[in-house]
Design an enzyme around this catalytic site. Structure first.
Site, PDB file in Angstrom:
ATOM      1  N   GLU A  59      72.797 -11.845  22.540  1.00 25.98           N
ATOM      2  CA  GLU A  59      72.395 -10.835  23.535  1.00 25.98           C
ATOM      3  C   GLU A  59      73.541  -9.961  24.045  1.00 25.98           C
ATOM      4  OE1 GLU A  59      70.207 -13.021  26.520  1.00 25.98           O
ATOM      5  OE2 GLU A  59      68.896 -13.912  25.027  1.00 25.98           O
ATOM      6  N   GLU A  65      63.275 -17.548  18.133  1.00 21.27           N
ATOM      7  CA  GLU A  65      62.766 -18.073  19.412  1.00 21.27           C
ATOM      8  C   GLU A  65      61.318 -17.629  19.611  1.00 21.27           C
ATOM      9  OE1 GLU A  65      65.455 -17.202  22.664  1.00 21.27           O
ATOM     10  OE2 GLU A  65      67.225 -17.537  21.430  1.00 21.27           O
TER      11      GLU A  65
HETATM   12  O1  G3I Z   1      68.889 -28.532  34.461  1.00 20.16           O
HETATM   13  C1  G3I Z   1      68.500 -27.947  35.713  1.00 20.16           C
HETATM   14  C2  G3I Z   1      67.937 -28.997  36.637  1.00 20.16           C
HETATM   15  O2  G3I Z   1      68.927 -29.935  36.938  1.00 20.16           O
HETATM   16  C3  G3I Z   1      67.404 -28.307  37.891  1.00 20.16           C
HETATM   17  O3  G3I Z   1      66.792 -29.247  38.711  1.00 20.16           O
HETATM   18  C4  G3I Z   1      66.403 -27.218  37.525  1.00 20.16           C
HETATM   19  C5  G3I Z   1      65.914 -26.462  38.753  1.00 20.16           C
HETATM   20  O4  G3I Z   1      65.791 -25.086  38.521  1.00 20.16           O
HETATM   21  O5  G3I Z   1      67.023 -26.309  36.649  1.00 20.16           O
HETATM   22  C6  G3I Z   1      67.449 -26.890  35.459  1.00 20.16           C
HETATM   23  O6  G3I Z   1      68.044 -25.915  34.662  1.00 20.16           O
HETATM   24  C7  G3I Z   1      67.153 -24.997  34.045  1.00 20.16           C
HETATM   25  C8  G3I Z   1      67.392 -25.090  32.546  1.00 20.16           C
HETATM   26  O7  G3I Z   1      66.648 -24.115  31.896  1.00 20.16           O
HETATM   27  C9  G3I Z   1      67.000 -26.451  31.971  1.00 20.16           C
HETATM   28  O8  G3I Z   1      65.652 -26.660  32.149  1.00 20.16           O
HETATM   29  C10 G3I Z   1      67.481 -23.606  34.549  1.00 20.16           C
HETATM   30  O9  G3I Z   1      67.122 -23.509  35.909  1.00 20.16           O
HETATM   31  C11 G3I Z   1      66.728 -22.582  33.747  1.00 20.16           C
HETATM   32  O10 G3I Z   1      67.160 -21.277  34.113  1.00 20.16           O
HETATM   33  C12 G3I Z   1      67.016 -22.797  32.283  1.00 20.16           C
HETATM   34  O11 G3I Z   1      66.234 -21.879  31.557  1.00 20.16           O
HETATM   35  C13 G3I Z   1      66.609 -21.720  30.200  1.00 20.16           C
HETATM   36  C14 G3I Z   1      67.020 -20.276  29.980  1.00 20.16           C
HETATM   37  O12 G3I Z   1      67.282 -20.071  28.601  1.00 20.16           O
HETATM   38  C15 G3I Z   1      68.259 -19.968  30.814  1.00 20.16           C
HETATM   39  O13 G3I Z   1      69.003 -18.979  30.342  1.00 20.16           O
HETATM   40  C16 G3I Z   1      65.384 -22.042  29.353  1.00 20.16           C
HETATM   41  O14 G3I Z   1      65.105 -23.446  29.455  1.00 20.16           O
HETATM   42  C17 G3I Z   1      65.632 -21.671  27.910  1.00 20.16           C
HETATM   43  O15 G3I Z   1      64.436 -21.771  27.185  1.00 20.16           O
HETATM   44  C18 G3I Z   1      66.126 -20.228  27.823  1.00 20.16           C
HETATM   45  O16 G3I Z   1      66.395 -19.942  26.479  1.00 20.16           O
HETATM   46  C19 G3I Z   1      66.837 -18.599  26.212  1.00 20.16           C
HETATM   47  C20 G3I Z   1      67.710 -18.652  24.965  1.00 20.16           C
HETATM   48  O17 G3I Z   1      68.742 -19.565  25.139  1.00 20.16           O
HETATM   49  C21 G3I Z   1      68.245 -17.270  24.649  1.00 20.16           C
HETATM   50  N1  G3I Z   1      67.198 -16.298  24.541  1.00 20.16           N
HETATM   51  C22 G3I Z   1      66.262 -16.244  25.641  1.00 20.16           C
HETATM   52  C23 G3I Z   1      65.680 -17.627  25.915  1.00 20.16           C
HETATM   53  C24 G3I Z   1      64.636 -17.567  26.989  1.00 20.16           C
HETATM   54  O18 G3I Z   1      65.217 -17.182  28.214  1.00 20.16           O
END
Ligand code: G3I
Length: 374
Positions: free
Chosen positions: A158, A263
């Protein structure tokens, strides 16, 4: 004598029944995703932290039956794996790679250089030599650790804006666009056999497509190895158009690199703000709990299932048309319970974007995809 003949007869029947039963099992196996598309492209899925760590047998059996490639959804991102300058956490990544090897899967590393989910200590590095050295240490340490085991790396994630220009990030502010060449060069040197990918969302957009074409050509002109473009494919029932996706497949393939859909998911929920793509920094707290924004909290309606099935059918029809240009199609999650789209752009919704529902059961969309190979 008659007794012996009877025995022989029944033994023969038993042997025939055994072979028939085995054949049937084989027939059933061949109707899985990975078997159906084995001569076309890899079929991958993203694994969450929970899935990498758990031994849930439902997940494990679906995983090894349907998929032959995996990507870690979050656990190899900079903030997870390299949270402080001299600290690397490899526990989960090691487990992830072992899991892929156990099931004989194509293992993807996601992602080496990305402005988002970057460790905070890296955001504050404002000197270009220090930043370049930190990237070097990051890539060398991680890629060399999994050399020959992680077969594909999302090297840079990105880096472009929607108009194809370079995104403002600490990497870009400090090093200009040279951080991209730097990362690809290092990854190629650390594991010369790994496939190296530039990964981004909305790569069907003509302006962004032009940006990627420029980026790839620029690397190639410097003699830097890049093997593929990863089109993330966070799509919806309505868009993007098959034509726009096709134009990008052709444009990237014309550069001599392979295309992967890295994805894939198809949101079925309302998106009234005309949000597209996956810029994770956008969030819409004011809509949380609004039933209008969460119309299928229990299950997707039959007509919704049919719409999703048709959309997936059209998408996979296109993939098959261009299978010579496509390496891999990876779903962003194993089943609907896991999808990031349950919490983005609005937290706490119930989305249904994948081929398997919350009980790991195949949906109508699964059948419509498989039907293309029957
Ligand atoms: O691990 C913490 C946890 O401890 C906490 O309690 C909870 C509360 O919000 O958050 C947890 O972390 C989250 C993490 O995923 C694991 O579940 C984050 O908030 C959340 O923002 C994060 O989202 C991820 C996102 O990337 C962040 O950038 C998504 O799971 C993941 O699917 C997403 O993947 C991205 C690719 O890497 C790149 N392309 C876009 C795609 C979708 O956004």
């Amino acid at each position: 004598m008659t007794n012996k003949l009877y025995k022989l007869f029944f033994t023969l029947i038993a042997v025939i029944a055994f072979f028939n039963c085995n054949n049937n099992t084989k027939k059933e196996d061949s109707t899985t995703l990975k078997e159906s598309f084995k001569n076309d492209f890899l079929i991958g899925t993203a694994l969450s932290n929970l899935q990498i760590n758990q031994t849930d047998s439902q997940l494990a059996s679906l995983l090894k039956k349907e998929f032959n490639a995996i990507t870690p959804e979050n656990d190899m991102k900079w903030e997870q794996i390299h949270p402080q300058k001299d600290t690397f956490y490899f526990d989960v990544a090691d487990k992830y790679v072992e899991l892929g090897e156990k099931y004989n899967m194509h293992i993807v590393g996601h992602t080496l250089v990305w402005h988002s989910q970057l460790a905070p200590w890296m955001q504050n590095v404002k000197d270009s030599i220090t930043l370049a050295n930190n990237i070097e240490n990051h890539i060398n340490t991680i890629v060399k650790r999994y050399k020959g085991r992680i077969e594909t790396w999302d090297v840079v994630n990105e880096a472009l804006n929607e108009d194809g220009s370079f995104r403002t990030s600490n990497f870009h502010e400090v090093m200009g666009d040279s951080f991209i060449a730097h990362a690809f060069k290092l990854a190629a040197a650390a594991d010369p056999d790994a496939k190296l990918v530039y990964n981004d969302y909305n790569l069907w957009k003509p302006e962004k497509r032009a940006g990627v074409v420029k980026l790839v050509k620029n690397l190639q002109a410097q003699g830097i190895k890049i093997d593929g473009v990863g089109m993330q494919a966070h799509w919806s029932l309505e868009g993007p158009s098959i034509k726009d996706i096709e134009n990008s497949i052709i444009a990237y393939s014309n550069l001599g690199v392979k295309v992967s859909f890295t994805e894939l998911d198809v949101t079925v929920l309302p998106n009234p703000w005309d949000l597209d793509g996956a810029a994770v920094e956008q969030s819409y707290e004011q809509f949380e709990g609004d039933p209008k924004m969460n119309p299928y909290p229990v299950k997707l309606t039959d007509s919704g299932q049919t719409q999703l099935a048709k959309r997936y059918e059209d998408i996979f029809n296109l993939f098959l048309k261009h299978k010579d240009k496509i390496d891999r199609v990876t779903f962003w999650g194993v089943n609907d319970g896991q999808t990031w789209l349950n919490n983005w752009p609005i937290n706490g919704r119930t989305n249904h974007p994948l081929l398997f529902d919350r009980n790991f059961e195949p949906k109508k969309a699964y059948n419509s995809v498989l039907a293309l190979k029957k």
